[in-house]
Write an enzyme that holds these catalytic residues in place. Structure first.
Site, mmCIF file in Angstrom:
data_model
loop_
_atom_site.group_PDB
_atom_site.id
_atom_site.type_symbol
_atom_site.label_atom_id
_atom_site.label_comp_id
_atom_site.label_asym_id
_atom_site.label_seq_id
_atom_site.Cartn_x
_atom_site.Cartn_y
_atom_site.Cartn_z
ATOM 1 C CD GLN A 1 -3.232 0.929 1.653
ATOM 2 O OE1 GLN A 1 -3.530 -0.154 2.118
ATOM 3 N NE2 GLN A 1 -4.081 1.903 1.517
ATOM 4 C CG PHE A 2 1.259 3.931 -3.559
ATOM 5 C CD1 PHE A 2 1.235 5.306 -3.677
ATOM 6 C CD2 PHE A 2 0.256 3.198 -4.182
ATOM 7 C CE1 PHE A 2 0.236 5.946 -4.395
ATOM 8 C CE2 PHE A 2 -0.735 3.813 -4.892
ATOM 9 C CZ PHE A 2 -0.754 5.201 -5.006
ATOM 10 C CB THR A 3 -2.130 5.314 -0.096
ATOM 11 O OG1 THR A 3 -2.618 4.178 0.604
ATOM 12 C CG2 THR A 3 -2.520 5.224 -1.572
#
Length: 147
Positions: free
Chosen positions: A80-82
């Site tokens: 999850q890059f966010t």
């Protein structure tokens, strides 16, 4: 590396209508984010922390708290890059701190590989895919880990 970890009764991840990873708890759902200067050593430390995190009732083990390693509980690990989104200015998050795919994917894979080396049953999502995550948070218990 950063992870948002939830103790769950169950969790699954779907890509294009197909379940690609699922656990039927108790277990942990770990959303894992990577930044530019993260290393394989940090990935191994995060895996060890996830495997040993004492957030379960351990009454059957004779201790007040237990970990996935104590119970043999499964983990669902999803990239999850966010998690490295910066929302301090304006209304649109900045993703500058998130590592690009060629840097992040091998490190998320290393977290999964290290968990498996430690003896964990690990399910995953699909790196970079549009994923739908379903879970039943147990507690609720949600923690943020950084290594």
């Amino acid at each position: 590396m950063r992870a948002v970890v939830q103790r769950v009764s169950r969790a699954d991840v779907t890509v294009e209508g197909q379940v690609v990873g699922a656990i039927d708890g108790p277990g942990l759902l770990a959303l894992v984010g990577v930044t530019h200067d993260d290393t394989p050593e940090q990935a191994k430390r995060l895996a060890a922390k996830l495997w040993g995190l004492r957030v379960f009732d351990g009454a059957t083990q004779g201790a007040p708290e237990a970990s996935c390693s104590d119970l043999g509980a499964p983990l669902l690990v999803i990239s999850q890059f966010t998690l490295y989104g910066d929302t301090r200015k304006g209304r649109r998050p900045s993703w500058i701190a998130a590592a690009p795919g060629p840097v992040a994917e091998p490190l998320v894979d290393e977290v999964v590989a290290e968990l498996r080396r430690l003896g964990a049953h690990v399910e995953t999502g699909v790196f970079g895919a549009d994923m739908k995550v379903s879970l039943l948070n147990d507690g609720p218990i949600t923690l943020i880990l950084e290594v």
